[in-house]
Enzyme design. Structure first.
Site, mmCIF file in Angstrom:
data_model
loop_
_atom_site.group_PDB
_atom_site.id
_atom_site.type_symbol
_atom_site.label_atom_id
_atom_site.label_comp_id
_atom_site.label_asym_id
_atom_site.label_seq_id
_atom_site.Cartn_x
_atom_site.Cartn_y
_atom_site.Cartn_z
ATOM 1 N N HIS A 61 0.820 -1.217 0.000
ATOM 2 C CA HIS A 61 0.000 0.000 0.000
ATOM 3 C C HIS A 61 0.853 1.266 0.000
ATOM 4 C CE1 HIS A 61 0.344 -0.133 4.527
ATOM 5 N NE2 HIS A 61 0.414 1.168 4.347
ATOM 6 N N ASP A 68 0.147 -7.462 1.569
ATOM 7 C CA ASP A 68 0.566 -6.062 1.693
ATOM 8 C C ASP A 68 2.085 -5.928 1.725
ATOM 9 O OD1 ASP A 68 0.469 -3.351 1.846
ATOM 10 O OD2 ASP A 68 -0.620 -3.236 3.739
ATOM 11 N N SER A 73 4.595 2.995 7.756
ATOM 12 C CA SER A 73 4.319 1.769 7.006
ATOM 13 C C SER A 73 5.525 1.349 6.186
ATOM 14 C CB SER A 73 3.128 1.977 6.065
ATOM 15 O OG SER A 73 1.920 1.977 6.774
#
Length: 339
Positions: A85, A115, A192
């Site tokens: 992402h 992911d 992230s």
């Protein structure tokens, strides 16, 4: 099952500044007790500083046209592991190292179901992170999250491993993580894809998302999730080798499903020819209400159930066939999620 939100896009999540908690040291009557405490704290601080100095050079800032995130150098060839992402649909990137050097990056491969993604830059002079064995983690272990929250490069937060083996959904359209690490180390926008490390300076997880409070949908303090390093290595090794995942190790039903108005189940919109569902006689228009004895009121819940199962496993699936209205249970042998 837990739902959360990926912590990468600056415009997607409003980050609230948390108040600083001040720890009051209680001074006893014994001078030796105070000295021992100070010595212990000094030792812990020294260890933490050493970990940060060791790992930080391996953590990079990744920028796309849509936002930013973090990643860590995977090997001496310049491969960098991050979240899928973080890169989105981009194929080229600007990568900034801990020393401030900017490099052009290109996409190697991405695997949205977990992911995870790998991008590549000129690896000259980059220091690979050391990936540890996440199966050796225990609840209570101290961990540090190193990344670039809000674009603040090289930021560090600390916490503990709160739980292991969580199944976490990123919400509609997002991944369902089958083996997530729950941590109290704050995971903020831009973290992230960064590094969750132990006190041996080894990467044990990839910080990915923060939990959302029910109702308000605001980030829940002290509850973040990271993809385990063992899972990350399985996927990253395949992406580095071929650019795609051929052995996902994840259960696969072989349908395209949609939500129903009353949350009665997953409506089968399409069936993959020759897939597990097709072989079991499931057709478009079928309603799937449970898998392996667990209710599946919607697509997210179905994904969460499948994340706990294995390819080759035969499980009962409760369905309502099209134009039937009568529930029936059939056995389905699950396949492997393709890359």
């Amino acid at each position: 099952m837990v739902r959360g939100v990926p912590r990468t896009r600056l415009g997607r999540v409003a980050a609230a500044l948390a108040g600083l908690a001040v720890l009051a040291a209680c001074q006893g009557t014994s001078g030796s007790g105070s000295t021992a405490s100070g010595s212990a704290n000094g030792s812990a601080d020294s260890t933490t500083v050493s970990v940060v100095k060791t790992v930080s050079p391996s953590v990079v800032l990744i920028q796309t046209a849509d936002g930013l995130g973090s990643g860590e150098v995977y090997d001496t060839k310049g491969n960098i592991v991050t979240n899928a992402h973080v890169i989105g649909s981009a194929t080229s990137f600007v990568v900034t190292t801990s020393s401030g050097k900017q490099l052009d990056g290109t996409l190697v491969g991405s695997f949205p179901p977990d992911d995870l993604a790998v991008i590549r830059v000129n690896g000259a002079g980059l220091q690979p992170a050391k990936f540890g064995d996440s199966s050796k983690l225990e609840p209570g272990a101290t961990v540090l999250a190193i990344g670039n929250p809000l674009g603040l490069e090289g930021s560090v937060t600390s916490g503990i491993v709160s739980a292991l083996g969580r199944v976490v959904s990123e919400g509609p359209g997002g991944a369902t993580l089958p083996d997530a690490i729950q941590t109290s180390a704050p995971i903020n926008p831009g973290n992230s894809g960064g590094a969750l490390v132990d006190l041996a300076s080894e990467v044990v997880g990839i910080p990915t998302l923060a939990a959302l409070s029910p109702g308000s949908q605001a980030p829940a303090p002290g509850i973040g999730f990271a993809i385990s390093s063992n899972r990350a290595k399985v996927i990253a090794d395949q992406l580095v080798a071929t650019g795609r995942v051929t052995n996902s190790g994840r259960a696969y039903l072989g349908i395209q499903g949609g939500a129903t108005t009353g949350g009665e189940g997953v409506l089968v919109v399409a069936v993959t020819p020759g897939g597990p569902a097709a072989q079991a006689g499931i057709t478009a228009g079928t309603l799937i209400t449970s898998v392996a004895g667990k209710p599946t009121p919607g697509p997210s819940q179905l994904a969460e159930v499948l994340a706990t199962l294995s390819p080759g496993q035969t499980v009962p699936v409760t369905i309502v066939p099209p134009h039937s209205g009568v529930r029936t249970t059939i056995n389905v042998t699950l396949g492997e999620l393709p890359g």
